[in-house]
Design a protein around this motif. Sequence first.
Motif, PDB file in Angstrom:
ATOM      1  N   THR A 240       8.031 -14.006 -40.905  1.00 36.67           N
ATOM      2  CA  THR A 240       8.177 -13.818 -39.464  1.00 36.67           C
ATOM      3  C   THR A 240       7.659 -12.454 -39.030  1.00 36.67           C
ATOM      4  OG1 THR A 240      10.090 -15.301 -39.382  1.00 36.67           O
ATOM      5  CG2 THR A 240       9.839 -13.742 -37.565  1.00 36.67           C
ATOM      6  N   MET A 241       7.958 -11.431 -39.798  1.00 40.27           N
ATOM      7  CA  MET A 241       7.557 -10.079 -39.423  1.00 40.27           C
ATOM      8  C   MET A 241       6.040  -9.904 -39.510  1.00 40.27           C
ATOM      9  SD  MET A 241      10.329  -8.958 -38.499  1.00 40.27           S
ATOM     10  CE  MET A 241      11.887  -9.829 -38.560  1.00 40.27           C
ATOM     11  N   GLU A 242       5.409 -10.541 -40.483  1.00 39.64           N
ATOM     12  CA  GLU A 242       3.948 -10.464 -40.570  1.00 39.64           C
ATOM     13  C   GLU A 242       3.298 -11.187 -39.397  1.00 39.64           C
ATOM     14  OE1 GLU A 242       2.756 -11.955 -44.333  1.00 39.64           O
ATOM     15  OE2 GLU A 242       3.625 -10.284 -45.482  1.00 39.64           O
ATOM     16  N   GLU A 243       3.856 -12.332 -39.003  1.00 40.22           N
ATOM     17  CA  GLU A 243       3.331 -13.050 -37.842  1.00 40.22           C
ATOM     18  C   GLU A 243       3.505 -12.211 -36.573  1.00 40.22           C
ATOM     19  OE1 GLU A 243       1.948 -16.327 -37.607  1.00 40.22           O
ATOM     20  OE2 GLU A 243       1.724 -16.048 -39.758  1.00 40.22           O
ATOM     21  N   ALA A 244       4.655 -11.547 -36.465  1.00 39.97           N
ATOM     22  CA  ALA A 244       4.884 -10.694 -35.297  1.00 39.97           C
ATOM     23  C   ALA A 244       3.916  -9.521 -35.275  1.00 39.97           C
ATOM     24  CB  ALA A 244       6.330 -10.185 -35.301  1.00 39.97           C
ATOM     25  N   GLN A 245       3.587  -8.978 -36.440  1.00 37.18           N
ATOM     26  CA  GLN A 245       2.639  -7.873 -36.503  1.00 37.18           C
ATOM     27  C   GLN A 245       1.252  -8.317 -36.063  1.00 37.18           C
ATOM     28  OE1 GLN A 245       3.353  -4.679 -37.075  1.00 37.18           O
ATOM     29  NE2 GLN A 245       1.210  -4.230 -36.627  1.00 37.18           N
ATOM     30  N   VAL A 246       0.888  -9.568 -36.355  1.00 33.43           N
ATOM     31  CA  VAL A 246      -0.390 -10.102 -35.881  1.00 33.43           C
ATOM     32  C   VAL A 246      -0.440 -10.068 -34.359  1.00 33.43           C
ATOM     33  CG1 VAL A 246      -1.759 -12.219 -35.692  1.00 33.43           C
ATOM     34  CG2 VAL A 246      -0.830 -11.532 -37.902  1.00 33.43           C
ATOM     35  N   LEU A 247       0.624 -10.526 -33.711  1.00 38.38           N
ATOM     36  CA  LEU A 247       0.651 -10.560 -32.253  1.00 38.38           C
ATOM     37  C   LEU A 247       0.681  -9.151 -31.666  1.00 38.38           C
ATOM     38  CD1 LEU A 247       0.835 -12.167 -29.644  1.00 38.38           C
ATOM     39  CD2 LEU A 247       3.316 -12.248 -29.939  1.00 38.38           C
ATOM     40  N   ARG A 248       1.465  -8.274 -32.238  1.00 44.33           N
ATOM     41  CA  ARG A 248       1.555  -6.910 -31.723  1.00 44.33           C
ATOM     42  C   ARG A 248       0.224  -6.178 -31.870  1.00 44.33           C
ATOM     43  NH1 ARG A 248       6.361  -4.762 -35.199  1.00 44.33           N
ATOM     44  NH2 ARG A 248       5.855  -2.790 -34.178  1.00 44.33           N
ATOM     45  N   GLY A 249      -0.454  -6.407 -33.019  1.00 44.15           N
ATOM     46  CA  GLY A 249      -1.752  -5.772 -33.207  1.00 44.15           C
ATOM     47  C   GLY A 249      -2.772  -6.264 -32.204  1.00 44.15           C
ATOM     48  N   TRP A 250      -2.763  -7.588 -31.942  1.00 45.32           N
ATOM     49  CA  TRP A 250      -3.693  -8.118 -30.938  1.00 45.32           C
ATOM     50  C   TRP A 250      -3.388  -7.544 -29.562  1.00 45.32           C
ATOM     51  CZ3 TRP A 250      -2.380 -10.633 -26.505  1.00 45.32           C
ATOM     52  CH2 TRP A 250      -3.455 -11.106 -25.739  1.00 45.32           C
TER      53      TRP A 250
END
Length: 453
Positions: free
Chosen positions: A288-298
């Motif tokens: 979940t945290m890696e997926e959230a980092q994808v969105l935050r980075g975008w």
Amino acid sequence: HYLIEVFTRHPQAANLLMLMMIQAGIWGIRQLSVQLNPTQERDSVVVEITWPGASAEDVERLVTQPVEYQLRTVRGIRNMTSNTVDGFTAVGIDFDGSVDIYEALDRVKQQVAQTRDLPGDMEPPVAKVQDRLETVAAVLISGGGSLEELVPIAREIERELMARGADMVEFRGVPKEEIAIQVDSRTLFELGVPLHEIARKVLENSTDSPAGSVGGGQMERRLRSLDQRRTIQGFEQLPIGIGDGERLQYLGDIATVERRQQDDQRLLYYNGEPAIMLRLRRAQGSDTMEEAQVLRGWYEDNADSLALQGVEAAVFLEAWRFARDTLMLVVNNGLWGLLLVIGTLFIFLNARVAAWVTVGIPVSFLGALVVFHYFGGSINFISLIGVVMALGIVVDDAIVVGEHALYQFENGRGPAEAASLGAHRMFPPVMASSLTTLAAFLPLIVLDEPHIN
């Protein structure tokens, strides 16, 4: 008993085992995914069938009901539901937990293939295992003029998120489109044919159909004609024979072809402007945290450039924050509990026994992480609660064994003999107490989740 003798008599065996457990645990914790809820076994199969141009009533009567009747003979079905709309139906089948889902999928495919009297012009049914997807967060884009101008931007955002490693992006507010073929009444009168006859000609001349195969063995290739039209220009240039003499004309000469939004769709608006929501969802086994980092980075990289185009992007529905806060609540409580336990050990026990019990706590948990990863575990709300419970079990058992070994040592036994005797005598009661604790929570493991029809 043999292992107890080995680790108490050998001067380095216990130390080497602890080092191996620490290294393996550090590797294991890096492999575990973080998510709010534990991974659930996939126990559902969905059958999707498309019948272009058919009404929902016809799809229900001629496709959905025969397929449901045929699937009733499949063993292990717990519940069956269907959702039918114009030109499409989806039949969902939930199975008991004891059923192998992939064997059930094969049986479902066989039964669907044996369904008789299905429409000949429908597309081949697609049966697949249904995944449970967990929401990570969502992005709402608005502004930028009309909804037609927002759709390409939303598609571009989807491509960027998927390129960065997102599992799945769902849309809300993007209207479904259709190609409408309209023939006015005057043209129908001049042609002398009914509208349904023109529709039949269009269906006959715009379809992909099998054309046999060539070659043999491993070199065999199946042929399929690609006559299905998918663009406005393709339909306008579709040759069609109509009338008594089967006059050859193009569809664009007698009809108006346009791409338009389907009727009765739900659209989104934000501050009075059209909006589109993109929901980022996590597949099973993802972090979940890696997926959230994808969105935050975008968002950090693209929010300003979107604003220059007059498009506002807002991140909301951040379920990953709830997951993080919930998990950290359990972690913080567990750490505070560990500190209180260690302080209590040094206050009331012999300092040497307290020190070894303190060392044994993290070593035991690190060793357990490797086993946990092997069985497909993850860091989630339930597993962390289990860690807090296991902390009490490990500490209690370590205290009992350590205190009894110290008692034997103070009564004149040698260090190795005292340790061996303490482990031998305390092994049965320690196992009994551990099994009693596990038995108290066994119903949570063996009971199946409730299912509401």
